[in-house]
Design a protein around this motif. Structure first.
Motif, PDB file in Angstrom:
ATOM      1  N   ARG A 250      32.297  37.915  42.408  1.00  0.00           N
ATOM      2  CA  ARG A 250      32.310  38.921  41.227  1.00  0.00           C
ATOM      3  C   ARG A 250      33.561  38.540  39.912  1.00  0.00           C
ATOM      4  O   ARG A 250      33.121  38.839  38.903  1.00  0.00           O
TER       5      ARG A 250
ATOM      6  N   PHE B 236      29.128  38.877  28.610  1.00  0.00           N
ATOM      7  CA  PHE B 236      27.835  39.890  29.050  1.00  0.00           C
ATOM      8  C   PHE B 236      27.898  41.113  28.321  1.00  0.00           C
ATOM      9  O   PHE B 236      26.807  41.577  28.167  1.00  0.00           O
ATOM     10  N   GLY B 237      28.986  41.688  27.820  1.00  0.00           N
ATOM     11  CA  GLY B 237      29.123  42.388  26.887  1.00  0.00           C
ATOM     12  C   GLY B 237      28.585  42.334  25.477  1.00  0.00           C
ATOM     13  O   GLY B 237      28.102  43.448  24.899  1.00  0.00           O
TER      14      GLY B 237
ATOM     15  N   ASP C 107      35.917  34.755  29.244  1.00  0.00           N
ATOM     16  CA  ASP C 107      35.860  36.168  29.943  1.00  0.00           C
ATOM     17  C   ASP C 107      34.176  36.749  30.100  1.00  0.00           C
ATOM     18  O   ASP C 107      33.485  37.048  29.156  1.00  0.00           O
TER      19      ASP C 107
ATOM     20  N   GLU D 141      43.742  38.080  36.565  1.00  0.00           N
ATOM     21  CA  GLU D 141      42.833  38.405  35.313  1.00  0.00           C
ATOM     22  C   GLU D 141      43.797  38.947  34.166  1.00  0.00           C
ATOM     23  O   GLU D 141      44.470  39.656  34.270  1.00  0.00           O
TER      24      GLU D 141
ATOM     25  N   ARG E  94      41.714  43.897  24.073  1.00  0.00           N
ATOM     26  CA  ARG E  94      40.390  43.355  24.380  1.00  0.00           C
ATOM     27  C   ARG E  94      39.489  44.394  23.884  1.00  0.00           C
ATOM     28  O   ARG E  94      38.244  44.011  23.239  1.00  0.00           O
ATOM     29  N   GLU E  95      39.512  45.646  24.206  1.00  0.00           N
ATOM     30  CA  GLU E  95      38.649  46.683  24.098  1.00  0.00           C
ATOM     31  C   GLU E  95      38.262  46.803  22.278  1.00  0.00           C
ATOM     32  O   GLU E  95      37.421  46.675  21.970  1.00  0.00           O
TER      33      GLU E  95
ATOM     34  N   GLU F 112      32.963  39.199  31.285  1.00  0.00           N
ATOM     35  CA  GLU F 112      32.687  40.697  30.815  1.00  0.00           C
ATOM     36  C   GLU F 112      32.693  40.715  29.379  1.00  0.00           C
ATOM     37  O   GLU F 112      31.745  41.465  28.830  1.00  0.00           O
ATOM     38  N   VAL F 113      33.488  39.714  28.533  1.00  0.00           N
ATOM     39  CA  VAL F 113      33.079  39.707  27.271  1.00  0.00           C
ATOM     40  C   VAL F 113      31.993  39.146  26.817  1.00  0.00           C
ATOM     41  O   VAL F 113      30.961  39.760  25.864  1.00  0.00           O
TER      42      VAL F 113
ATOM     43  N   ARG G 252      22.437  34.800  34.312  1.00  0.00           N
ATOM     44  CA  ARG G 252      23.211  35.216  35.593  1.00  0.00           C
ATOM     45  C   ARG G 252      22.446  34.823  36.699  1.00  0.00           C
ATOM     46  O   ARG G 252      23.155  34.619  37.887  1.00  0.00           O
TER      47      ARG G 252
END
Lengths: 494, 284, 420, 304
Positions: A490, A210-211, A205, A468, A183-184, A207-208, A234
């Motif tokens: 979260r 918002f990243g 995802d 996850e 993923r990274e 995290e993805v 958010r």
């Protein structure tokens, strides 16, 4: 300056179901825009309409100033729009380099050239090499696509899309089913790509999302619910609500479960589809008489876990699934069903040509044993009581959901596997469902359910496991479910 | 002119029996059984043997199809189930191999001469309809075809086993998850399909010449019927068979030049407009 | 890959038994055949339909040819050389027939070719005979084009035929029909050249002989028809007094059975079927064959009442436990004609054998016969007759035989087109 | 390795007339023509994933067009060319309807059109000679000699094989394989799927037609059975026997199919039985040999 993509009044329905209901959207070009929304919000349909996989019922799509609403998919690719798919979509038996050569040749209008060998076309080879290097697959050029790891295949898909030299790149869940390292790697690639091409991203995802995203569009029930910066999204209350569920469902009182030996013990469960490794070393137990919720966003492996337990997706070697102490891993689904495991898939899978009553009879006949009666089911799900003679295909989504659960209960299973019971249901039906689950556990049925909706889980479960990326990352007992939910929120919310 | 249609319908009944089994098998097993015409042939031969031994047409009608069902069991249990996971084309090749094998086995066992026992006396009469005469046997066939249609309908719609079949045809995986033992079910469905073809053959025994290779003439027409009606749809097979029967009967009168091609014209036309057939399920 | 040897070795014992019967036919003195020092053995390639619904025809052909071979070999062979036969399935496909012929001549080393059931195959194989340069004797394929076009017009001299062509079905039938009390005729016939041609000839010659006849309807059934009900009801709706048909084999059996169900025989005054006296049809229908149907073939076992025919029938029955069908007689005759021609030519040279065959007179089971020089067609008489059930035979037989002079119905050079 | 094999094959094929009798030569030519037909079929099947059950239509189309042209007095080579072009035109006409269909629907539609062509050939007696077919097809004085005709045909077939081989390695071939593997992804890679299939369909029709156009003068006769579904089944069988996933599969299959049949009929009249048993064994014992390798590959794909 005209927008790169301009969507007006887009509309699409399937039979009675409206998937996209008047969406307007303009993308000026540049940056990464993410489309999010809970399951069934219409995200994939939206992308399919944009790229021509589906034809819109109404509305217009303009791309680079030109009307493309009626163009074929391949013509839209030539116009500069490329995409990837939710489920990895490559040419499995072709080598990686040939996979990429297909769009390169198409873009340069040589797809139909019959005389020259494509592997002697230096420019193509060079471009393919460059593209593979861009996504980091240079080493794998000669491998057959089918043997690539899941992450590599997703990268290959991106290379395929890039080969068309798009002005707009649409990525449908590019990191679904990926391990952390993969993923990274994928995030880095996408970030790097954003410098060259406008990206529209559908992703679960958070995290993805918002990243990566500079702008987020939220779809809900086919409509555009919110559109703005990550920060504003958010903080948007409506968005929180659709993700975490309605607060109105009150938690049901539950009796303490867990007396005696666990009904189900899962150890080191690994599973997936071909080269795609979905579940990684999943271990948990379900106590007899308990209700356990598997929580997690879309694509984290909840469904695969349930399917493995039901025998529909065979677990990989080394996995152990013990039901009442006996290993059932790898047994065929009908054998597992005979042992008292009932499965309710997320898409309900009602037999469309069979009436509701007939749907209920299938497991009774197949297993040659009785259990629940129609009356008992009718008491549990009052709306069904008048629908016995209606065909499955003419039931509403909520009715189908109830019927699917009822069907699974008919043989009085010891373990009920429920996939996304609350998905897409009206509050009324959700309440019925919560009550029904309480009743079901009173009957001594153990329940393992998978859901995205925290509020629903809170209402019915006495234990929650959060998944996850194919792993169980957090376990919450009833006290935590009812009390402090910050960790859960979260993990599950946007 | 109506009479001509009636005759066409009676011809359609043999086709219906073969097509019903073919369609049923395709619907549940997803296998296109090329050897289905051969099972029809075996039905005729087995019934003939039974007739020679028992001297009774009715006993032959009972025994012949049952023996074909037994052959069907052997085919499915011994061979077909090994190839469910391979490409359709190879399944087709496997059933085609059976066509060749059955043809020659029949010739080895019974010789290449025509066999044709007399029409049973009770059914060799005729009824007058207006100025025309319709054989009792044709009425009998119409009745049997309709009865089998009705019987299949009752079986599929009203019995538990039928329900399981319909559920499995619609969604094999879900049916298994609910406990349906699909491999056993496949065997029984194939046996039933074989029995239907065998019944068609047994019924043809007293009114059509029996010979090796007789199945080849009927199998392609049965394909046409099944595709026309919609693969896997019994209602489609029934309507398709009637349609082909009528097309044939009236085509002979109005367009004799096209008789050879009518069935294929109909099939091409339907496929172009509605690829999934008249009653078939549209595939995504 | 050793080619399949002739049946002679396996059945040597039976061959010896057949010896006595052979002495009367073909060769005047069985054991006294001249030794012509020809190659040994003399190979004859036979093709016929051996698979599928019409496989019965090939079976009868093989039985006839095998019997002839056994008799001839037992009597010293052809000019001292035994015959060896090799059978291949023609599958009713012209390309397969051509391939078989090429195999026989170019690989197996056949000296002669006989057989062929389908007209289409006969024409295709006939066409390549100049290349192969062997004598081909057709024993069943009946198209008039074979003798009229290939031999007479195109001068393909290698082609011969020992069975009566479509003249029997289409012209002799008209001679029978003219005396029947029928004015309104209809047909149910095969939807290919053979069916159309014989119906055309029938109409043309019947009209000539009986100008007041009417032809009220026709229904042509495709090859492989398994049910004739629609055809029968279509034709019967036109109210004919007589039905003419050239269906054959299993299709004839089916058609007659179904016509019986439809009471066609009660409703019409006459029913004629050109290939109806073929043994497979007689046996296939058995007791179901309605009395009085007019039937014929290319040979009928009960005609003529001659010692040759009786001997042939007896030895055939003894050898195969069945009565001979017409392909049995024609293939039997083909081999005996070859024997006679070769012994006359005293060589296997194709040109010489052709010369010997041209105009050859034979006394075959079917009666006296001459092979016409102009079109290489064997001319002999075959009866039409009416079906009856005679307790003496295990199958229906013919009665009330009608035999015409061959000049009356064999078309003659220059073969004017049939007006019809 | 491949180069050596193809060079050896070429030499062997061209040497046949010099070393063998006329029947073997004829048999080899038959094998070559079936190989060409099967290769053309496999352009659709193995390469594009579409099982055509109507290649007989184009085979017959080429054969009849060439035969009529020869009988009209045109010389051999132009007639053969004309036959192939006619077959390609026929394929364009039929393909326009078929390319929208996939899987079993494609197979059934091609079957229907194939049998329609068969019916037309059978009934249109004035032009096609009806069920008797066309006989006495001349091939001109020069090519009357079997060796010359063999060499001409062999060269044309070998050139066609080379062309098809090149095509399979060309961008068009890649596009077709991409469609077989994943038509949706191909469309979204910018490949106009239907147009590409159409081109494959017409090309397959052309080479099937060439095979037929070469057959008619060889047999000097052509009949409707060339258009029948049983003829269309031959390239299917040859391809499945040889393996649809290797370019040479249909070629090997054609040789095995005809060779096997030729051997079996020399031993027994029950060749259907023996051949059926051999087929049965082949289908059931996938795991070994050329066929097995291909089938394993295929099996993996269908499970994907």
């Amino acid at each position: 300056m005209t927008a790169l993509l301009e969507v007006r009044g887009l509309h699409k329905s399937f039979a009675e179901f409206t998937a996209i209901d008047g969406v307007d959207l303009a993308l000026p070009g540049g940056g990464i825009t993410a489309v999010i929304g809970p399951n069934g919000a219409g995200k994939t349909t939206f992308i399919n309409l944009l790229t021509g996989k589906l034809a819109a019922d109404a509305g217009s799509i303009r791309f680079g100033g030109a009307e493309i609403t009626r163009l074929s998919a391949s013509a839209r690719v030539h116009a500069g729009m490329a995409r990837t798919f939710q489920v990895t979509n490559v040419f499995p038996l072709l080598p990686v380099e040939q996979n990429v050569a297909v769009p390169v040749l198409a873009r340069t209008r040589r797809s139909l050239e019959p005389r020259r060998r494509f592997d002697s076309m230096e420019d193509v080879r060079e471009e393919v090499r460059g593209l593979l290097a861009t996504v980091g697959l240079g080493e794998r050029a000669a491998s057959t696509a089918a043997v690539l790891s899941h992450g590599d295949r997703r990268l290959l898909e991106i290379a395929l899309a890039l080969a068309s030299r798009p002005k707009l790149l649409l990525l449908d869940e590019p990191t679904a089913g990926m391990g952390a390292g993969e993923r990274e790697r994928m995030l880095e690639r996408i970030r790097a790509l954003a410098a060259q091409v406008t990206i529209l991203l559908v992703e679960h995802d958070m995290e993805v999302v918002f990243g990566l995203a500079s702008r987020i569009v939220v779809l809900h029930q086919g409509k555009l619910l919110a559109d703005g910066s990550p920060q504003s999204i958010r903080e948007d209350a409506r968005v929180r609500e659709i993700y975490l569920g309605e607060a109105s469902v009150a938690p049901a009182p539950t009796t303490a479960a867990g007396a005696g030996a666990p009904l189900l013990e899962v150890e080191h469960l690994d599973a997936g589809y071909q080269a795609s490794h979905v579940l990684h070393d999943v271990s948990f137990g379900v106590a007899r008489g308990g209700v356990v919720a598997l929580l997690g966003r879309n694509g984290v492996g909840k469904t695969t876990t349930l399917r493995s337990l039901a025998g529909l997706t065979p677990p990989w070697r080394g996995s152990r699934i013990r039901l009442q102490g006996e290993d059932i891993a790898g047994q065929p689904p009908e054998r597992i069903a005979a042992r008292g495991v009932s499965y309710v898939p997320d898409d309900r899978r009602i037999f469309p040509d069979l009436t509701a009553a007939e749907n209920l009879r299938v497991p009774l006949l197949a297993l040659k044993r009785g259990g629940w009666t129609r009356e008992k089911i009718g008491a549990l799900f009052p709306p069904l009581a008048t629908l016995w003679e209606r065909k499955g295909q003419h039931l509403s989504g909520g009715e189908q959901k109830m019927l699917a659960i009822a069907r699974a209960l008919m043989t009085a299973p010891s373990l009920l596997l429920l996939d996304e019971p609350s998905e897409g249901l009206s509050p009324l039906i959700v309440r019925i469902l919560v009550e029904a689950l309480a009743q079901i556990r009173k009957e001594g049925v153990t329940v393992l359910l998978a859901d995205q909706n925290l509020m629903f889980a809170r209402a019915v479960a006495d234990r929650a496991l959060v998944m996850e990326r194919g792993r169980i990352v957090y376990a919450a007992e009833r006290a935590q479910l009812l009390g402090d939910q910050s960790t859960l929120q979260r993990l599950l919310a946007v | 002119m109506l009479f001509q249609g009636l005759v066409g319908l009676s011809e359609a009944m043999y086709l219906w029996l073969v097509a019903a089994g073919l369609s049923l098998i395709f619907g549940v097993l997803r296998v296109l059984n090329f050897a289905h015409g051969s099972l029809y042939m075996l039905g005729a031969y087995f019934a003939w043997v039974a007739f020679r031994i028992t001297g009774s047409f009715w006993a032959a009608l009972l025994i012949g199809p049952l023996l074909v069902a037994a052959v069907g069991w052997g085919m499915e249990y011994g061979f077909l189930r090994r190839v469910y996971r391979v490409e359709v084309a190879f399944q087709l090749l496997l059933t085609f191999a059976f066509v060749l094998i059955f043809d020659d086995l029949v010739k080895l066992a019974f010789g290449p001469v025509y066999q044709s026992p007399p029409t049973p006396a009770a059914l060799s009469g005729a009824v007058r309809i207006g100025r025309s005469i319709l054989p009792t046997y044709h009425l009998f066939i119409l009745a049997v075809g309709a009865a089998v249609g009705l019987g299949l309908w009752i079986f599929l719609e009203k019995t538990g086993f039928g329900l399981i079949i319909r559920a499995t045809a619609a969604d094999r995986e879900m049916a298994r998850a609910l406990g349906v033992r699909s491999s056993r079910l496949f065997t029984w469905v194939f046996v039933l399909g074989a029995w239907l073809a065998g019944l068609g053959g047994a019924l043809s025994m007293p009114v059509r010449a029996i010979s090796p290779g007789m199945g080849e003439f009927i199998i392609i027409e049965a394909f046409v019927v099944v595709v026309l009606g919609g693969l896997g749809s019994l209602r489609g097979a029934f309507v398709g068979a009637l349609l082909i029967g009528l097309l044939h009967a009236y085509g002979l009168v109005f367009m004799p030049v096209f008789e050879l091609a009518l069935a294929y014209i109909a099939m091409a036309a339907v496929l172009i407009v509605r690829p999934w057939g008249l009653f078939g399920a549209r595939e995504a | 890959m050793a080619p399949r040897r002739g049946i002679s070795r396996r059945n040597f014992l039976q061959s010896s038994l057949a010896l006595a019967g052979a002495s009367a036919l073909g060769a005047p003195d069985a054991l006294g055949a001249p030794d012509l020092k020809l190659k040994k053995p003399i190979k004859v390639g036979c093709q016929c339909i051996l698979s599928g619904p019409l496989g019965g025809y090939g079976e009868f052909m093989r039985k006839g040819a095998t019997l002839a071979m056994e008799e001839i070999n037992a009597a010293g062979g052809i000019g001292g050389s035994p015959i060896e036969l090799n059978f291949r399935d023609e599958e009713l496909k012209p390309d397969v027939g051509v391939k078989n012929a090429r195999y026989f001549v170019q690989d197996w080393g056949a000296d002669f070719l006989i057989g062929i059931d389908s007209s289409g195959v006969a024409l295709a194989v006939g066409e390549i005979m100049p290349t192969l340069n062997r004598v081909l004797i057709v024993t069943h394929g009946a198209t008039e084009k074979y003798n009229e076009d290939l031999v007479y017009k195109k001068h393909i001299r290698q082609c011969f035929r020992v069975c009566v062509p479509v003249y029997q079905d289409g012209i002799a039938s008209a001679l029978v029909a003219k005396d029947l009390p029928v004015k309104r005729w209809a047909t149910i016939s095969p939807d290919y050249e053979y069916g159309h041609t014989s119906w055309k000839m029938f109409r043309a010659y019947l009209k000539q002989n009986k100008p007041d006849v009417e032809f009220v309807g026709e229904s042509f059934a495709k090859f492989g028809t398994v049910d004739f009900s629609s055809h029968i009801s279509k034709v019967m709706a036109l109210n004919p007094e007589g039905i003419f048909s050239t269906e054959w084999g299993g299709e004839a059996v089916t058609m007659i059975k179904q016509a019986k169900l439809f009471k066609v025989f009660e409703q019409t005054k006459a029913f004629m079927i050109g290939m109806g006296s073929a043994m497979d049809v007689l046996q296939g229908l058995g007791p179901d064959y309605p009395d009085g149907v007019w039937a014929s073939g290319r040979y009928y076992f009960g005609y003529p009442d001659t010692p040759e025919n009786k001997r042939f029938n007896d030895s055939f029955k003894k050898r195969w436990d069945t009565y001979p069908s017409y392909p049995s007689e024609t293939s039997y005759t083909a081999l005996n004609a070859l024997k006679k021609a070769v012994e006359k030519a005293r060589t296997l040279d194709t040109d010489k054998v052709i010369e010997a065959l041209e105009g050859l007179e034979l006394s075959r089971p079917a009666g006296p016969c001459v092979i016409r020089k102009e079109d290489h067609q064997a001319v002999y008489a075959v009866p039409w007759g009416q079906i009856t059930h005679d307790k003496k035979y295990p199958m229906p037989t013919l009665t009330n035989l009608k035999i015409f002079k061959t000049e009356e119905y064999y078309r003659k050079p220059p073969f004017a087109p049939v007006e019809g | 390795m491949k180069l050596v094999a193809s060079a050896l094959l070429t030499v062997a094929v061209l040497l046949v007339p010099a070393v063998s009798g006329p029947f073997l030569q004829y048999l080899v030519l038959n094998m070559l023509l079936l190989a060409l037909l099967a290769l053309s079929f496999n352009l659709l099947f193995g390469m594009t994933g579409l099982l055509s059950f109507g290649q007989g239509a184009f085979y017959a189309g080429g054969a009849y067009a060439a035969a009529l042209s020869l009988r009209a007095g045109f010389s051999l080579i132009p007639s053969i060319l004309l036959g192939s072009v006619f077959a390609a035109a026929l394929a364009a006409l039929i393909g326009a309807f078929c390319v929208r269909h996939t899987r079993i629907y494609f197979s059934m539609l091609t079957l229907a059109f194939g049998m329609l062509v068969y019916a037309v050939v059978w009934k249109w007696t004035d032009v096609t000679g009806g069920d008797d077919g066309l006989i006495g097809i001349p091939r001109g004085a020069f090519f009357e000699k079997p060796e010359r005709y063999y060499l001409l045909s062999a060269v044309l077939v070998l050139v066609s094989i080379a062309v098809l081989h090149r095509l399979s390695a060309s961008p068009l071939g890649l596009s077709l394989r991409a469609i077989r593997e994943n038509a949706e992804r191909a469309e979204f890679s910018g490949v106009a799927v239907r147009r590409t299939i159409f081109i494959a369909f017409v090309t397959a029709g052309f080479f099937a037609g060439l095979s037929g156009a070469l057959l008619a003068p060889l047999e000097q006769t052509i009949s409707p059975s060339a258009a029948h579904w049983t003829k269309s089944a031959e390239p299917v069988m040859a391809t499945l026997i040889g393996g649809p996933f290797l370019f040479a599969g249909p070629l090997v299959g054609a040789v095995v199919y005809l060779g096997l049949k030729e051997i079996i009929v020399r031993f027994t009249e029950y060749w259907l039985l023996v051949f059926g048993l051999v087929l049965l064994g082949m289908v059931l014992s996938f795991r070994g040999g050329l066929l097995g390798a291909a089938a394993d590959l295929w099996g993996r794909r269908t499970r994907a």
